[in-house]
Design a protein around this motif. Structure first.
Motif, PDB file in Angstrom:
ATOM      1  N   THR A  29       0.758  -1.399  -0.171  1.00 23.91           N
ATOM      2  CA  THR A  29      -0.085   0.083  -0.043  1.00 23.91           C
ATOM      3  C   THR A  29       0.946   1.314  -0.137  1.00 23.91           C
ATOM      4  N   LEU A  30       1.819   1.240   0.637  1.00 26.94           N
ATOM      5  CA  LEU A  30       2.661   2.374   0.904  1.00 26.94           C
ATOM      6  C   LEU A  30       3.498   2.620  -0.463  1.00 26.94           C
ATOM      7  N   LYS A  31       4.025   1.669  -0.911  1.00 23.58           N
ATOM      8  CA  LYS A  31       4.581   1.618  -2.124  1.00 23.58           C
ATOM      9  C   LYS A  31       3.819   2.164  -3.160  1.00 23.58           C
ATOM     10  N   ILE A  32       2.665   1.529  -3.214  1.00 23.12           N
ATOM     11  CA  ILE A  32       1.797   2.187  -4.429  1.00 23.12           C
ATOM     12  C   ILE A  32       1.112   3.395  -4.254  1.00 23.12           C
ATOM     13  N   VAL A  33       0.605   4.103  -3.138  1.00 24.47           N
ATOM     14  CA  VAL A  33       0.391   5.235  -3.043  1.00 24.47           C
ATOM     15  C   VAL A  33       1.338   6.395  -2.784  1.00 24.47           C
ATOM     16  N   SER A  34       2.648   5.725  -2.656  1.00 30.00           N
ATOM     17  CA  SER A  34       3.534   6.768  -2.660  1.00 30.00           C
ATOM     18  C   SER A  34       3.871   7.492  -4.273  1.00 30.00           C
ATOM     19  N   SER A  35       3.559   6.950  -5.171  1.00 26.25           N
ATOM     20  CA  SER A  35       3.729   7.233  -6.512  1.00 26.25           C
ATOM     21  C   SER A  35       2.620   8.285  -6.580  1.00 26.25           C
ATOM     22  N   PRO A  36       3.050   9.585  -7.383  1.00 27.42           N
ATOM     23  CA  PRO A  36       2.101  10.322  -7.972  1.00 27.42           C
ATOM     24  C   PRO A  36       1.451  10.057  -9.112  1.00 27.42           C
ATOM     25  N   LEU A  37       1.616   8.876  -9.527  1.00 27.42           N
ATOM     26  CA  LEU A  37       1.076   8.227 -10.806  1.00 27.42           C
ATOM     27  C   LEU A  37      -0.105   7.609 -10.444  1.00 27.42           C
ATOM     28  N   VAL A  38      -0.623   7.505  -9.112  1.00 33.32           N
ATOM     29  CA  VAL A  38      -1.832   7.123  -8.847  1.00 33.32           C
ATOM     30  C   VAL A  38      -2.962   8.149  -9.317  1.00 33.32           C
ATOM     31  N   ALA A  39      -2.635   9.442  -9.560  1.00 33.53           N
ATOM     32  CA  ALA A  39      -3.590  10.350 -10.195  1.00 33.53           C
ATOM     33  C   ALA A  39      -3.794  10.182 -11.594  1.00 33.53           C
ATOM     34  N   VAL A  40      -2.953   9.335 -12.331  1.00 36.21           N
ATOM     35  CA  VAL A  40      -3.163   9.470 -13.775  1.00 36.21           C
ATOM     36  C   VAL A  40      -4.231   8.928 -14.439  1.00 36.21           C
ATOM     37  N   PRO A  41      -4.744   7.989 -13.774  1.00 34.28           N
ATOM     38  CA  PRO A  41      -6.282   7.579 -14.479  1.00 34.28           C
ATOM     39  C   PRO A  41      -7.256   8.715 -14.517  1.00 34.28           C
ATOM     40  N   PRO A  42      -7.742   9.380 -13.378  1.00 38.66           N
ATOM     41  CA  PRO A  42      -8.591  10.311 -13.610  1.00 38.66           C
ATOM     42  C   PRO A  42      -8.037  11.632 -14.532  1.00 38.66           C
ATOM     43  N   LEU A  43      -6.776  11.801 -14.699  1.00 37.85           N
ATOM     44  CA  LEU A  43      -6.041  12.594 -15.233  1.00 37.85           C
ATOM     45  C   LEU A  43      -6.296  12.398 -16.770  1.00 37.85           C
ATOM     46  N   VAL A  44      -6.277  11.243 -17.153  1.00 39.70           N
ATOM     47  CA  VAL A  44      -6.454  10.546 -18.630  1.00 39.70           C
ATOM     48  C   VAL A  44      -7.854  11.078 -18.737  1.00 39.70           C
ATOM     49  N   VAL A  45      -8.743  10.730 -17.869  1.00 38.77           N
ATOM     50  CA  VAL A  45     -10.113  11.127 -18.216  1.00 38.77           C
ATOM     51  C   VAL A  45     -10.419  12.317 -18.491  1.00 38.77           C
ATOM     52  N   PHE A  46      -9.716  13.371 -17.513  1.00 38.59           N
ATOM     53  CA  PHE A  46     -10.117  14.636 -18.023  1.00 38.59           C
ATOM     54  C   PHE A  46      -9.346  15.063 -19.219  1.00 38.59           C
ATOM     55  N   CYS A  47      -8.424  14.477 -19.917  1.00 35.48           N
ATOM     56  CA  CYS A  47      -7.742  14.634 -20.989  1.00 35.48           C
ATOM     57  C   CYS A  47      -8.596  14.238 -22.252  1.00 35.48           C
ATOM     58  N   VAL A  48      -9.134  13.108 -22.043  1.00 35.76           N
ATOM     59  CA  VAL A  48     -10.086  12.561 -23.031  1.00 35.76           C
ATOM     60  C   VAL A  48     -11.386  13.572 -23.070  1.00 35.76           C
ATOM     61  N   VAL A  49     -11.794  13.994 -22.068  1.00 33.93           N
ATOM     62  CA  VAL A  49     -13.226  14.597 -22.024  1.00 33.93           C
ATOM     63  C   VAL A  49     -12.838  16.151 -22.747  1.00 33.93           C
ATOM     64  N   THR A  50     -11.697  16.640 -22.574  1.00 35.67           N
ATOM     65  CA  THR A  50     -11.320  18.027 -22.873  1.00 35.67           C
ATOM     66  C   THR A  50     -10.539  18.383 -24.193  1.00 35.67           C
ATOM     67  N   VAL A  51     -10.207  17.115 -24.615  1.00 37.41           N
ATOM     68  CA  VAL A  51      -9.345  17.224 -25.748  1.00 37.41           C
ATOM     69  C   VAL A  51      -9.980  17.999 -26.992  1.00 37.41           C
ATOM     70  N   GLY A  52     -11.157  17.921 -27.193  1.00 39.20           N
ATOM     71  CA  GLY A  52     -12.055  18.566 -28.183  1.00 39.20           C
ATOM     72  C   GLY A  52     -12.753  19.803 -27.649  1.00 39.20           C
ATOM     73  N   HIS A  53     -12.406  20.235 -26.624  1.00 38.81           N
ATOM     74  CA  HIS A  53     -12.942  21.288 -26.182  1.00 38.81           C
ATOM     75  C   HIS A  53     -11.794  22.471 -25.741  1.00 38.81           C
ATOM     76  N   LEU A  54     -10.598  22.276 -26.103  1.00 33.86           N
ATOM     77  CA  LEU A  54      -9.527  23.049 -25.506  1.00 33.86           C
ATOM     78  C   LEU A  54      -9.646  24.462 -25.751  1.00 33.86           C
ATOM     79  N   PRO A  55     -10.261  25.104 -26.794  1.00 37.64           N
ATOM     80  CA  PRO A  55     -10.140  26.765 -26.698  1.00 37.64           C
ATOM     81  C   PRO A  55     -11.200  26.882 -25.696  1.00 37.64           C
ATOM     82  N   VAL A  56     -12.475  26.528 -25.674  1.00 36.54           N
ATOM     83  CA  VAL A  56     -13.425  26.644 -24.552  1.00 36.54           C
ATOM     84  C   VAL A  56     -12.523  26.502 -22.957  1.00 36.54           C
ATOM     85  N   LEU A  57     -12.195  25.579 -22.991  1.00 37.52           N
ATOM     86  CA  LEU A  57     -11.432  25.145 -21.492  1.00 37.52           C
ATOM     87  C   LEU A  57     -10.250  26.237 -21.468  1.00 37.52           C
TER      88      LEU A  57
END
Length: 149
Positions: A29-57
């Protein structure tokens, strides 16, 4: 599709929260959650959702005002983007709280409910944790932080 991405943004973080709440003493648990990469999955969702709306964003975030942000959040993709970003940052805050709780030797029966509270209302959970940390931490850690002694 946006509704699915909204739902999956949080579900992608559940395993990490689950480890911190239900398996806090497992060494992995400590090894896994010590990585900032745990935030990547929801940030990928963010990128997928916003890529087509970058000017508005960009326009919304570079010159924010309440009415523009309200209109942005009224769009399904805008609300999903903000949700995915909040979920990612909440997980980073929760992971930091978890690591600090280990350093401070806080009991899992204290931290488990506090982490669940942080999942639901992270600003309150984070403030409560900061208060606990203030009273539990050593008065002057400067030497300890620099020398690791």
């Amino acid at each position: 599709m946006t509704g699915f991405l909204f739902q999956i943004a949080f579900l992608l973080t559940v395993p990490f929260w689950g480890l911190m709440v239900f398996a806090p003493k497992w060494s992995g648990t400590l090894k896994i959650v010590s990585s900032p990469l745990v935030a990547v999955p929801p940030l990928v969702v963010f990128c997928v959702v916003t890529v087509g709306h970058l000017p508005v964003l960009w326009a919304t975030m570079s010159n924010p005002d309440l009415d523009t942000l309200r209109a942005f959040m009224n769009e399904a993709w805008g609300a999903t983007a903000v949700w995915a970003q909040v979920i990612a940052w909440d997980l980073l805050i929760g992971a930091w709280m978890f690591r600090e709780s280990r350093r401070l030797d806080l009991h899992p029966l204290l931290m488990g409910p506090l982490l669940v509270f942080t999942i639901l209302l992270s600003p309150f959970g984070f403030l409560i944790f900061l208060g606990i940390r203030h009273f539990r931490d050593t008065p002057d850690r400067a030497t300890q932080v620099v020398t690791d002694r």
